[in-house]
Write an enzyme that holds these catalytic residues in place. Sequence first.
Site, PDB file in Angstrom:
ATOM      1  N   SER A 160       0.841  -1.197   0.000  1.00 46.81           N
ATOM      2  CA  SER A 160       0.000   0.000   0.000  1.00 46.81           C
ATOM      3  C   SER A 160       0.874   1.244   0.000  1.00 46.81           C
ATOM      4  CB  SER A 160      -0.895  -0.001   1.236  1.00 46.81           C
ATOM      5  OG  SER A 160      -1.562   1.261   1.351  1.00 46.81           O
ATOM      6  N   HIS A 161       0.297   2.365  -0.430  1.00 43.13           N
ATOM      7  CA  HIS A 161       0.998   3.653  -0.343  1.00 43.13           C
ATOM      8  C   HIS A 161       1.135   4.050   1.124  1.00 43.13           C
ATOM      9  CE1 HIS A 161      -0.042   3.794  -4.569  1.00 43.13           C
ATOM     10  NE2 HIS A 161       0.695   4.876  -4.712  1.00 43.13           N
ATOM     11  N   SER A 162       0.273   3.464   1.978  1.00 49.11           N
ATOM     12  CA  SER A 162       0.265   3.823   3.391  1.00 49.11           C
ATOM     13  C   SER A 162       0.771   2.666   4.241  1.00 49.11           C
ATOM     14  CB  SER A 162      -1.165   4.187   3.804  1.00 49.11           C
ATOM     15  OG  SER A 162      -1.339   4.072   5.203  1.00 49.11           O
ATOM     16  N   GLY A 201       3.586   6.561  -0.118  1.00 42.99           N
ATOM     17  CA  GLY A 201       4.251   6.236  -1.376  1.00 42.99           C
ATOM     18  C   GLY A 201       4.575   4.757  -1.436  1.00 42.99           C
ATOM     19  N   ASP A 242      -2.790  -1.659  -3.511  1.00 40.01           N
ATOM     20  CA  ASP A 242      -3.944  -0.790  -3.294  1.00 40.01           C
ATOM     21  C   ASP A 242      -4.360  -0.058  -4.572  1.00 40.01           C
ATOM     22  OD1 ASP A 242      -2.219   1.894  -1.391  1.00 40.01           O
ATOM     23  OD2 ASP A 242      -1.740   0.943  -3.299  1.00 40.01           O
TER      24      ASP A 242
END
Lengths: 215, 131
Positions: B8-10, B43, B67
Site C-alpha cells: 500500500s501507499h500507506s 508512497g 492498493d
Amino acid sequence: MITKDDVIRWLQRYARLLEEHKEYLTELDAAIGDADHGINMNRGFEAVMAQLPSWQNKDIGTLLKKAGMVLVSTVGGAGGPLYGTLFMRMGMAVGNKDALTPEDVVKMFQAALQGVKQRGKAEPGDKTMVDTLTPGVAALEKALAAGEDLVTALEKAVTAAEEGMKATIPLMARRGRASYLRERSIGHQDPGATSSYLLFKAAYEAWRELDDRPS
Amino acid sequence: MVSIVVVSHSAKVAEGVKEMAEQMSRGRVSIAAAGGLDDGTLGINAQRILAALRTVYSPQGVLVLVDLGNAVMSAQMAIEMMEPEQRAHIRMTDAPLVEGAVIAAVEASLGRSLEEVKRAAEAAANMRKLL
C-alpha cells in the site's frame, strides 16, 4: 570522452533543476495527477545526492544503477519505478566503464527510453515521459549519425525534448493517474514529460563546456 | 502454505490489512506488509516490497495484493529482483486490497494452491456488503 566526474555533474545538475522546478512540477501534477511529482522527484534526488559521495570510486554503470535503486525506494509515486528503471537500464547499457564515448552516450539514452517503455508500457502519444524521451533520443541519434559532436547533438536533443514535452499539452492521458481524468487532462503539460526534458537539459548544461576541452 | 504480501501507499493501511488477514487465518499464514516510504510519508517503495517478499517467500507461492494501479510497476520490479526460480511462484492480483487479503488468508490457511487463493481473492470484487 564523458568522464565519471562529468556524469556526477550531470546528476548534480539534474538534482538542482528538479529543485528549481519543484513547485512547477507539483503544479503540473496538481492539474492532472495527485500533486506530488515535484515533491517526489526532489525527495528521490536528495537521497541520490546524499549517497553520491559514497559512490565516487564506482564505475559509471554502477553509479547509474545505484542511483536507480535509490529512486525506486524514495520517489514514492509512479516516477519511482519509471526513473528507477531509466537509470538502472542506463547503468546496464554503460557497464563498468569509467569514461563514455558519444556512441556510449547514445546507447545509454536509448536504453533509458526502452526501459521506460517496457516498465510503463506507454507509447508516444500517451502523454507521458515517453513523449519527451522519444524525440530527444531520436535527435541525439540523428545528430551523431550526421557527424555532429556530442555537445551539438545534445543541444538538438534538448530542443527536440522540449518540443515533445510541449506536444503533450493537447493530448489526452492514457497512463497513470491523469488517465482517470480523460478529456480533462487535455490542455495540461504532462509532469513526467517535463521532468524527462529536464534530464536532457541537465546533461547539456553539465557537458556544454566540453567543447573547450582538448579531446 | 501460500503466503501473502500486502502493498500500500500507506504503512498504516498495509499493517492494518496484515493484522486483519492474520486474525482471519489465526496467525497460520505468513503475511508481510509493505507500505509507505522510509521517511513515513505516503508512497510505494520497491525495496520494501522486495524485503517483504524475501521474508515470507515460500515455494508454495506468494500472492501480492496492491492498493492502487501505480503500485503495480514497483511490485513488478521487486518480483524481478527475486531469484528466477522464485519468480514463477509469485503472483500479483487485481483483487481489492482489504477484502482480497482477508479472503486470501482464509483460503491459504486451508491449504489451497496459489491459483485457487488468487481466484478467491479476485472474486471478492463481486461480493456485496449491503444486502
